[in-house]
Every structure is written in C-alpha cells, then in structure tokens.
Design a protein around this motif. Sequence first.
Motif, PDB file in Angstrom:
ATOM      1  N   ALA A  44      -0.340 -14.223  15.523  1.00 12.32           N
ATOM      2  CA  ALA A  44      -1.605 -15.009  15.954  1.00 12.32           C
ATOM      3  C   ALA A  44      -2.208 -14.500  17.387  1.00 12.32           C
ATOM      4  CB  ALA A  44      -1.080 -16.520  16.065  1.00 12.32           C
ATOM      5  N   GLY A  45      -3.549 -14.287  17.272  1.00 16.66           N
ATOM      6  CA  GLY A  45      -3.996 -13.647  18.524  1.00 16.66           C
ATOM      7  C   GLY A  45      -4.237 -14.954  19.691  1.00 16.66           C
ATOM      8  N   ILE A  46      -3.906 -14.390  21.041  1.00 18.80           N
ATOM      9  CA  ILE A  46      -4.440 -15.173  22.279  1.00 18.80           C
ATOM     10  C   ILE A  46      -4.886 -14.138  23.123  1.00 18.80           C
ATOM     11  CG2 ILE A  46      -1.782 -14.820  22.976  1.00 18.80           C
ATOM     12  CD1 ILE A  46      -2.021 -17.666  23.923  1.00 18.80           C
ATOM     13  N   THR A  47      -5.457 -14.856  24.253  1.00 21.83           N
ATOM     14  CA  THR A  47      -5.887 -14.207  25.338  1.00 21.83           C
ATOM     15  C   THR A  47      -6.379 -15.048  26.372  1.00 21.83           C
ATOM     16  OG1 THR A  47      -7.057 -12.376  26.226  1.00 21.83           O
ATOM     17  CG2 THR A  47      -8.310 -13.463  24.755  1.00 21.83           C
ATOM     18  N   LYS A 106     -10.085  -7.663  22.085  1.00 25.34           N
ATOM     19  CA  LYS A 106      -8.714  -7.148  22.245  1.00 25.34           C
ATOM     20  C   LYS A 106      -7.823  -8.240  22.897  1.00 25.34           C
ATOM     21  CE  LYS A 106      -9.763  -2.715  21.450  1.00 25.34           C
ATOM     22  NZ  LYS A 106      -9.246  -1.953  20.550  1.00 25.34           N
ATOM     23  N   MET A 107      -6.798  -8.632  22.175  1.00 27.48           N
ATOM     24  CA  MET A 107      -5.897  -9.822  22.480  1.00 27.48           C
ATOM     25  C   MET A 107      -4.280  -9.340  22.492  1.00 27.48           C
ATOM     26  SD  MET A 107      -7.847 -13.250  20.875  1.00 27.48           S
ATOM     27  CE  MET A 107      -9.514 -13.114  20.920  1.00 27.48           C
ATOM     28  N   ALA A 108      -3.757 -10.164  22.549  1.00 27.06           N
ATOM     29  CA  ALA A 108      -2.503 -10.193  22.534  1.00 27.06           C
ATOM     30  C   ALA A 108      -1.949 -11.139  21.116  1.00 27.06           C
ATOM     31  CB  ALA A 108      -1.467 -10.846  23.653  1.00 27.06           C
ATOM     32  N   ALA A 109      -0.797 -10.617  20.526  1.00 26.23           N
ATOM     33  CA  ALA A 109      -0.548 -11.347  19.255  1.00 26.23           C
ATOM     34  C   ALA A 109       1.075 -11.809  19.503  1.00 26.23           C
ATOM     35  CB  ALA A 109      -0.319 -10.344  18.145  1.00 26.23           C
ATOM     36  N   THR A 155      -8.650 -20.915  29.965  1.00 23.05           N
ATOM     37  CA  THR A 155      -7.698 -21.328  29.531  1.00 23.05           C
ATOM     38  C   THR A 155      -7.008 -20.067  28.616  1.00 23.05           C
ATOM     39  OG1 THR A 155      -6.371 -23.011  28.569  1.00 23.05           O
ATOM     40  CG2 THR A 155      -8.241 -22.471  27.474  1.00 23.05           C
ATOM     41  N   CYS A 156      -5.962 -20.322  27.982  1.00 24.04           N
ATOM     42  CA  CYS A 156      -5.375 -19.416  27.073  1.00 24.04           C
ATOM     43  C   CYS A 156      -4.868 -20.202  25.801  1.00 24.04           C
ATOM     44  CB  CYS A 156      -4.069 -18.656  27.790  1.00 24.04           C
ATOM     45  SG  CYS A 156      -4.122 -17.788  29.300  1.00 24.04           S
ATOM     46  N   THR A 157      -5.164 -19.514  24.802  1.00 24.31           N
ATOM     47  CA  THR A 157      -5.080 -20.134  23.536  1.00 24.31           C
ATOM     48  C   THR A 157      -5.641 -19.165  22.490  1.00 24.31           C
ATOM     49  OG1 THR A 157      -5.563 -22.116  22.172  1.00 24.31           O
ATOM     50  CG2 THR A 157      -7.319 -21.146  23.278  1.00 24.31           C
ATOM     51  N   THR A 158      -5.501 -19.690  21.195  1.00 25.56           N
ATOM     52  CA  THR A 158      -5.602 -19.015  19.933  1.00 25.56           C
ATOM     53  C   THR A 158      -7.344 -19.002  19.770  1.00 25.56           C
ATOM     54  OG1 THR A 158      -5.610 -20.847  18.332  1.00 25.56           O
ATOM     55  CG2 THR A 158      -3.867 -19.167  18.565  1.00 25.56           C
ATOM     56  N   PRO A 159      -8.052 -17.792  19.405  1.00 23.88           N
ATOM     57  CA  PRO A 159      -9.333 -17.942  19.387  1.00 23.88           C
ATOM     58  C   PRO A 159     -10.219 -18.824  18.252  1.00 23.88           C
ATOM     59  CG  PRO A 159      -8.647 -15.866  18.374  1.00 23.88           C
ATOM     60  CD  PRO A 159      -7.394 -16.766  18.858  1.00 23.88           C
ATOM     61  N   THR A 160      -9.696 -19.387  17.660  1.00 16.96           N
ATOM     62  CA  THR A 160      -9.986 -20.299  16.631  1.00 16.96           C
ATOM     63  C   THR A 160      -9.969 -21.760  16.745  1.00 16.96           C
ATOM     64  OG1 THR A 160      -8.157 -20.081  14.941  1.00 16.96           O
ATOM     65  CG2 THR A 160      -9.969 -18.470  14.668  1.00 16.96           C
TER      66      THR A 160
END
Length: 376
Positions: free
Chosen positions: A118-121, A251-254, A191-196
């Motif tokens: 799951a992506g996050i940034t 470009k994110m973290a997973a 903030t930091c969360t998933t992009p959807t």
Amino acid sequence: MKTRFKLGAAVGGLMALCGAGVSAQELPNTMVWTSYDVGSAGYAEASAIADAFGKEFGTRVRIQPSGSGIGRLQPLLQGRADYAFLATEAFFLSEGAFDFATPEWGPRELRAVAGRPAGITLIAAGDAGIETVADARGKRIAFVAGNPSVNVKCEAILAFGGLTLDDVEVVTFPTYASAMSSMTRNESDATCTTPTTSQLYELAESPRGIHYAPLEADNAEGWEGLLKVLPIMGPSDEDVAAGLEEGEIAKMAAYRYPVITTTVEKSADDVYAFIKALDETYDLYKDGTATMTRWTLEKSGKPAIDVPFHEGAVRYLKEKGIWTEEDDAWNEKRTQRMNALVEAWGSFKSENEGLSEEDFAEAWMARRAEIVAGLN
C-alpha cells in the motif's frame, strides 16, 4: 477433517511429496480470520479471499472484524483464530511498542504469510509550498490522536527529508477523517496517508489542490533515515492516486496492509497450504477491490514487511522461484531483531514492575531503542 485440493492440485502436491519429502497439502474445512471493521479495505479483501477459498476448496471462513489492533490480535494469540489480516499493529506487537508497551503485552513473536503493498507519502496541499519532504520544515502536519500506525509512518517519512517532529508543527485531530480533511479546510498543510483516501479527492478538487512529495528510490540517505524510524517500508511507484493524471507516476513508500499474520507455532504445512491456496485462487479474488491485483505473490510475498515470514510461506515462495537469497538475509535480520527484544523483555519487566504504566512504557521504549541501535 480436511478438505482436499481438487485433482490437479492434489496430483501436484503428490509430486512434491515424492520429490521433496513434503506432506500432502490440505486446507481445513473451517477457519477463523480476524480483520479490520466491516467497510474497511482489510475486511473487503479478507472477504474476497475467503469467498475464493470457499468456491475452490469448500473451506468455510468466519471473519471476526474489530476496530482495534488488540481486538484483531487477541483471538489469534489465544488460539481462537487461525490468521489475522492486520495493519501496523503486527510490527508494534513484535516490538512491544505504543499500545503494547505495557506489562500485560510487551514484544511477542508473530509471522507473516503475505502482505498487500500500500503506497504512502507526505501528501500536501498544492499551495503549501511543499515540493519535497524537506520543504515541510515549519509547516502544519496533521496527525491523528491515538493512532500510532498513521503517526509513526509520518515521522518516518519526515526523516526521509532530514526532519524530526521538532522541525514541524504537529496538529493533532481527534479522528482519521478529520485529519485527512483538514488540508481542505486549511487547518493543516500536509499529512501522511494512502493516496486513495476519499478526503484527498476533495482536496484535489479544492482551490488548494494536491501535491505528492516524492520519495525517490535512489535517495539512499533519505531511505536510510526513513528505515531507522520504521524498517518495514520500501520504494513504490504509484499510478492510482487522487488528483494524479493518467500516465503519471508518484514516487512513494510502500508498507503492507493488510498483512496476513499468524503465530510462530502454526505448523509449516498449514501455512504452506494457506499460501498455496492464496496463490491458486488469485484469479477468483483479484478483481474484488481496486487494489487486490497486488496480492500476486511476486508483490505480496516479498520483504520488507512488518514481521518475519513464516517458514511455511518461505518454503512455498522458494518453490515458486520468488524468494531470493536477499530475502533470506532480510528475514534472518528481522528475526534476530524480534528475538532480541523478546529476550530483553523478561528481565526488563521484572526490574521495572514497580513503575507506573506511563513510566514503564517510557522506560521500555528507551530500552527498545538501545537494543535496536545495537543491532544496526
């Protein structure tokens, strides 16, 4: 009683038995899994996989939803559930961190079977002047009260830009929804969360707009800082995100959510049968939600993940040619870290039993940091 795989799978299992000394692989007639609440992505994905298991193998799965990490973990640890579809509480329990830094909990061994990336940034309002993570210095960052799973990921992502919580203005909101919508209301800048997350689509359509601070895979210094805070993530290219134009990549973290987790006592044969079934029913559940295509084992069966992989899962992943020597090295290092914390817990607990709960947690988190620093 067990439910045998269909003929083709049974023949394959028999061949494996002859060639590698592996016992015939079977799924139980019934299983119990825990997951997030009804309506969550974790519950939806667990339900889709359970339905596929039922259609293909006749296995009946009962899912026990819970809104708390402890509620998802207790049935697993007490032997009342076979598997748990967890979030970052899997990592927290293995470290005895946050909610688990109490005399009643502490670090405990868990094992992963697979986990969907799951992506996050760091997600910023477009007008906040935050192009990179480092630009967040002095900005208002939305955190969620009582939600270390979200907050520690944000702390790690800030470290990617060389920042600590002292370098930003942390604004804490009472709920996840209020934190995620705070940028649209101009009560925070990022903030930091998933992009959807649904509130991000509102932000993207608002006058403020939306921007994804990039976590470039080739930024070695940034990733070193991030992984010191939270060593369960890796680089990820995301093409589905609020406000992202078709064909663009962010470009994110997973991290992994949900992580299918079980106990270290679960037999290797049982876990082998489970992950084999997860693999063989992929075509039945992959369209269950927009992100379920990421359950392919080439993605969900690889480190980094919250806890070490179970030996039964590793056996199957090696047979499939997915598991590498580098994965073995990661799993060994992650196991050593967990074992070191579990071993230290016993003496720490007895030496500090007179402390208040708050002081006990603070002392353990400091001791945990010392142990982890000594391993790196």
